[in-house]
Design a protein around this motif. Structure first.
Motif, PDB file in Angstrom:
ATOM      1  N   GLY A 159      24.606 -37.814  12.765  1.00 17.42           N
ATOM      2  CA  GLY A 159      24.477 -39.239  12.872  1.00 17.42           C
ATOM      3  C   GLY A 159      23.333 -40.118  11.970  1.00 17.42           C
ATOM      4  N   ARG A 160      22.712 -40.964  12.366  1.00 20.57           N
ATOM      5  CA  ARG A 160      21.841 -41.763  11.250  1.00 20.57           C
ATOM      6  C   ARG A 160      20.440 -41.088  11.622  1.00 20.57           C
ATOM      7  N   THR A 177      30.805 -35.118   4.624  1.00 18.95           N
ATOM      8  CA  THR A 177      31.255 -36.069   5.624  1.00 18.95           C
ATOM      9  C   THR A 177      31.239 -35.547   7.042  1.00 18.95           C
ATOM     10  N   ARG A 178      31.608 -34.374   7.259  1.00 15.18           N
ATOM     11  CA  ARG A 178      31.321 -33.614   8.480  1.00 15.18           C
ATOM     12  C   ARG A 178      30.150 -33.745   8.976  1.00 15.18           C
ATOM     13  N   LYS A 226      27.559 -35.618   8.081  1.00 13.86           N
ATOM     14  CA  LYS A 226      27.152 -36.809   8.461  1.00 13.86           C
ATOM     15  C   LYS A 226      27.635 -37.364   9.849  1.00 13.86           C
ATOM     16  N   GLN A 227      28.549 -36.732  10.271  1.00 17.57           N
ATOM     17  CA  GLN A 227      29.520 -37.020  11.527  1.00 17.57           C
ATOM     18  C   GLN A 227      28.477 -36.337  12.437  1.00 17.57           C
ATOM     19  N   HIS A 228      27.959 -35.310  12.318  1.00 20.76           N
ATOM     20  CA  HIS A 228      27.055 -34.512  13.303  1.00 20.76           C
ATOM     21  C   HIS A 228      25.772 -35.040  13.274  1.00 20.76           C
ATOM     22  N   THR A 281      28.642 -28.217   6.679  1.00 13.78           N
ATOM     23  CA  THR A 281      28.624 -29.115   7.738  1.00 13.78           C
ATOM     24  C   THR A 281      27.238 -29.450   8.396  1.00 13.78           C
TER      25      THR A 281
END
Length: 102
Positions: A86-87, A79-80, A82-84, A54
């Motif tokens: 950000g960009r 995917t998780r 990437k959520q944590h 993660t």
């Protein structure tokens, strides 16, 4: 031994575990202070996090002039991550096996 079959089973297991992985599991906490104490990144260095999951360790690194790559077998873990994360232009996440790095 069929490595691809074992890796598929491992990835599937972590895909199912993603929602709760490393959030409230104290067994994942003891290694973090040790790793962060010994990880001394410098401008322009390259960091490879094999089995990044993660992105727990990657999140601890401030946005930087590093080149960071996290790899993991699990699509859901990435995917998780990437959520944590950000960009962050300094972090690249790749679904791959440590047995055959791209």
């Amino acid at each position: 031994m069929d490595t691809s079959k074992n890796e598929h089973a491992t990835a599937s297991g972590y895909d199912r575990w993603t929602a709760s992985y490393d959030d409230k599991d104290p067994s994942t906490w003891p290694d973090e202070p040790f790793l962060l104490q010994h990880l001394l990144p410098f401008a322009g260095c390259r960091i490879l996090d094999v089995g990044s999951g993660t992105g727990r360790y990657l999140r601890r690194l401030s946005p930087s002039p590093y080149y960071i790559v996290g790899i993991d077998l699990s699509k859901n873990m990435l995917t998780r991550a990437k959520q944590h994360l950000g960009r962050r232009p300094d972090v690249f996440l790749v679904q791959a096996s440590s047995a055959s790095l791209p």
